[in-house]
Scaffold this motif. Structure first.
Motif, PDB file in Angstrom:
ATOM      1  N   PRO A  24       0.638  -1.322   0.031  1.00 29.39           N
ATOM      2  CA  PRO A  24       0.051  -0.068   0.151  1.00 29.39           C
ATOM      3  C   PRO A  24       0.906   1.502  -0.084  1.00 29.39           C
ATOM      4  CG  PRO A  24      -0.891  -1.631   1.730  1.00 29.39           C
ATOM      5  CD  PRO A  24       0.270  -1.990   0.977  1.00 29.39           C
ATOM      6  N   GLY A  25       1.998   1.232   0.738  1.00 30.76           N
ATOM      7  CA  GLY A  25       2.754   2.512   0.694  1.00 30.76           C
ATOM      8  C   GLY A  25       3.437   2.685  -0.563  1.00 30.76           C
ATOM      9  N   LEU A  60       1.999   2.543  -3.613  1.00 25.67           N
ATOM     10  CA  LEU A  60       1.135   3.295  -4.471  1.00 25.67           C
ATOM     11  C   LEU A  60       0.954   4.882  -3.884  1.00 25.67           C
ATOM     12  CD1 LEU A  60      -0.926   3.475  -6.637  1.00 25.67           C
ATOM     13  CD2 LEU A  60      -2.790   2.371  -4.919  1.00 25.67           C
ATOM     14  N   VAL A  61       1.124   4.918  -2.300  1.00 25.31           N
ATOM     15  CA  VAL A  61       1.137   6.344  -1.720  1.00 25.31           C
ATOM     16  C   VAL A  61       2.271   6.819  -2.215  1.00 25.31           C
ATOM     17  CG1 VAL A  61       1.304   7.580   0.491  1.00 25.31           C
ATOM     18  CG2 VAL A  61      -0.326   5.507   0.185  1.00 25.31           C
ATOM     19  N   SER A  62       3.449   6.190  -2.172  1.00 19.94           N
ATOM     20  CA  SER A  62       4.627   6.850  -2.772  1.00 19.94           C
ATOM     21  C   SER A  62       4.576   7.524  -4.233  1.00 19.94           C
ATOM     22  CB  SER A  62       5.835   6.030  -2.434  1.00 19.94           C
ATOM     23  OG  SER A  62       6.275   5.776  -1.245  1.00 19.94           O
ATOM     24  N   TRP A  63       3.863   6.611  -5.044  1.00 19.22           N
ATOM     25  CA  TRP A  63       3.898   7.020  -6.197  1.00 19.22           C
ATOM     26  C   TRP A  63       2.939   8.129  -6.330  1.00 19.22           C
ATOM     27  CZ3 TRP A  63      -0.262   6.765 -10.034  1.00 19.22           C
ATOM     28  CH2 TRP A  63       0.280   7.036 -11.260  1.00 19.22           C
ATOM     29  N   LYS A  64       2.042   8.174  -5.696  1.00 14.13           N
ATOM     30  CA  LYS A  64       1.067   9.323  -5.747  1.00 14.13           C
ATOM     31  C   LYS A  64       1.541  10.594  -5.214  1.00 14.13           C
ATOM     32  CE  LYS A  64      -3.190   6.579  -6.024  1.00 14.13           C
ATOM     33  NZ  LYS A  64      -3.788   7.205  -7.414  1.00 14.13           N
ATOM     34  N   LEU A  65       2.657  10.451  -4.254  1.00 14.22           N
ATOM     35  CA  LEU A  65       3.226  11.553  -3.839  1.00 14.22           C
ATOM     36  C   LEU A  65       4.278  12.087  -4.812  1.00 14.22           C
ATOM     37  CD1 LEU A  65       4.239  10.560  -0.022  1.00 14.22           C
ATOM     38  CD2 LEU A  65       2.676  12.304  -0.731  1.00 14.22           C
ATOM     39  N   LYS A  66       4.626  11.028  -5.522  1.00 18.87           N
ATOM     40  CA  LYS A  66       5.722  11.626  -6.221  1.00 18.87           C
ATOM     41  C   LYS A  66       4.990  12.433  -7.396  1.00 18.87           C
ATOM     42  CE  LYS A  66       9.144   9.024  -9.382  1.00 18.87           C
ATOM     43  NZ  LYS A  66       9.178   7.661 -10.109  1.00 18.87           N
ATOM     44  N   ALA A 121      -5.048   5.254  -0.833  1.00 23.54           N
ATOM     45  CA  ALA A 121      -3.755   5.852  -1.376  1.00 23.54           C
ATOM     46  C   ALA A 121      -3.687   7.225  -1.569  1.00 23.54           C
ATOM     47  CB  ALA A 121      -3.323   5.309  -2.622  1.00 23.54           C
ATOM     48  N   GLU A 122      -4.859   7.693  -2.169  1.00 25.51           N
ATOM     49  CA  GLU A 122      -5.194   9.276  -2.282  1.00 25.51           C
ATOM     50  C   GLU A 122      -5.449  10.000  -1.249  1.00 25.51           C
ATOM     51  OE1 GLU A 122      -8.049   9.626  -5.665  1.00 25.51           O
ATOM     52  OE2 GLU A 122      -6.639   8.560  -6.948  1.00 25.51           O
ATOM     53  N   LYS A 123      -6.098   9.118  -0.263  1.00 27.96           N
ATOM     54  CA  LYS A 123      -6.453   9.848   1.053  1.00 27.96           C
ATOM     55  C   LYS A 123      -5.153   9.870   1.994  1.00 27.96           C
ATOM     56  CE  LYS A 123      -9.759   8.569   4.817  1.00 27.96           C
ATOM     57  NZ  LYS A 123      -9.155   8.031   5.875  1.00 27.96           N
TER      58      LYS A 123
END
Ligand SMILES: [Zn+2]
Length: 369
Positions: free
Chosen positions: A45-46, A48-54, A252-254
């Motif tokens: 899960p992290g 996907l969060v990292s990729w969205k952060l990127k 992930a967006e949240k």
């Protein structure tokens, strides 16, 4: 954005891997946040969060809105990322020696202490630079002979001089929860609040030398020894982004937005943000009841992540369909279920779930294997 590749020692010729780090924002602003994901490689899960952060950080950088540096390592464990064995993704332990990828980070305390003791001044900023330089020297001076060791060294070199370091993990089946230290918690609490994390467990000594307290505990120990000449150096936390299967856009967006809010609070991103009010709750990691089964068998879980249980409540039953023995697993103190196993055939002695309580019931080594 700068993309840097740090090569690891190749265990055999022709198999070299590297750590890819992405560096956003000004490096000379004196503010740095380090974020990595999937150190346990099967906890995605992290990532996907990292990729969205990127994507968000790229845009913020293009608009000149970054006031400090953010270092992002979305694939923190390329070794474990390649452990697909008979259709199962492993990734928590190195296959060569069985070592957990989130243990055995180098403790720089004695090296740093020896290097700085006679050089501290009353200028805390000067001392901060001195300590970070000594950490770097200590990390570079280690004897590193294996891929596992060079992996640890690479992550520590990328993160040791950060003001905040976040390690994004997940559990098997779980609600969002965090681990941090009492030292870091006041500065991590706004992030827990933004993430709406309701179970936040604190300790100062967990045993096992995990990544998340490899830097903040050095600062805490230096502060205990040298007093106010040592400024707050680094905050660290492990963020457990629910369970292994919880890889989806909604979560992930949240979660990425919560981290962006936190970067506003840290003044890494310019502009204001609306933070939820109140204070995130916290409890002692030693008050967690780790539930184990005394026998192997079919595991029927009765409690869900998020459930509140009272002392004596049933957490699960283990059934031996040959002998017809049924073993109930009950909690011994009230608390909140925050995670449980995703296996349904339990082996004798296996950990089946975790309940965060109020009373300290453990000591010594406090982490999972
Ligand atoms: Zn993990």
């Amino acid at each position: 954005m700068k993309h840097i590749q740090t090569p690891l020692i190749a265990p055999v010729p022709g198999t070299q891997r590297c750590i890819d780090s992405f560096h956003f924002g000004p490096q000379d602003a004196g503010k740095k946040v380090y974020i990595q994901s999937s150190l346990h490689a099967d906890e995605l899960p992290g990532m996907l969060v990292s990729w969205k952060l990127k994507q968000q950080l790229l845009e913020l950088e293009q608009h000149g809105l970054l006031l400090g540096e953010v270092v992002l390592v979305p694939v923190a464990n390329p070794i474990g990322q390649n452990q697909h064995i008979m259709d199962i993704h492993l990734g928590r332990y190195e296959l060569e020696n069985g070592a957990n990828f989130n243990r055995n980070y180098y403790d720089t305390y004695s090296d740093v202490r020896a290097a700085i003791a006679d050089q501290l001044s009353d200028d805390t900023q000067h001392n901060k630079q001195l300590i970070r330089a000594a950490m770097r020297t200590a990390l570079l001076a280690q004897t590193v002979t294996t891929e596992y060791q060079s992996h640890h060294q690479a992550l520590q070199l990328l993160s040791h001089d950060a003001d905040v370091m976040l390690d994004l993990h997940c559990d098997f089946e779980a609600m969002l929860h965090t681990y941090s230290t009492y030292y870091s918690w006041p500065g991590i609490e706004p992030l827990a609040r933004a993430l709406d994390s309701q179970v936040n467990m604190l300790a100062n000594e967990t045993g096992g030398s995990p990544f998340d307290c490899s830097v903040d505990m050095i600062w805490q120990r230096l502060q205990a020894e040298f007093g106010e000449r040592i400024p707050q150096g680094c905050l660290g936390a492990t963020i457990e982004l629910r369970g292994q299967a919880d890889v989806n856009d909604t979560y992930a967006e949240k979660d990425a937005n919560a981290i962006i809010q936190y970067l506003h609070i840290l003044d890494i991103i310019s502009g204001d943000t609306m933070m939820p009010e109140g204070t995130a709750p916290s409890s002692d990691l030693a008050a967690v009841e780790t539930l184990k089964t005394p026998m192997g068998g079919l595991l029927v879980l009765h409690a869900q992540p998020g459930d509140w249980l009272q002392a004596g409540d049933l957490f699960a039953e283990v059934i031996d369909p040959v002998s017809d023995k049924v073993e109930p697993i009950r909690v011994s103190q009230a608390g909140r279920v925050y995670s449980r196993t995703n296996r349904r055939m339990a082996t004798a002695g296996m950990l089946v779930g975790n309940v965060a309580g109020e009373k300290v019931i453990r000591s010594g080594y406090l982490l999972a294997p």
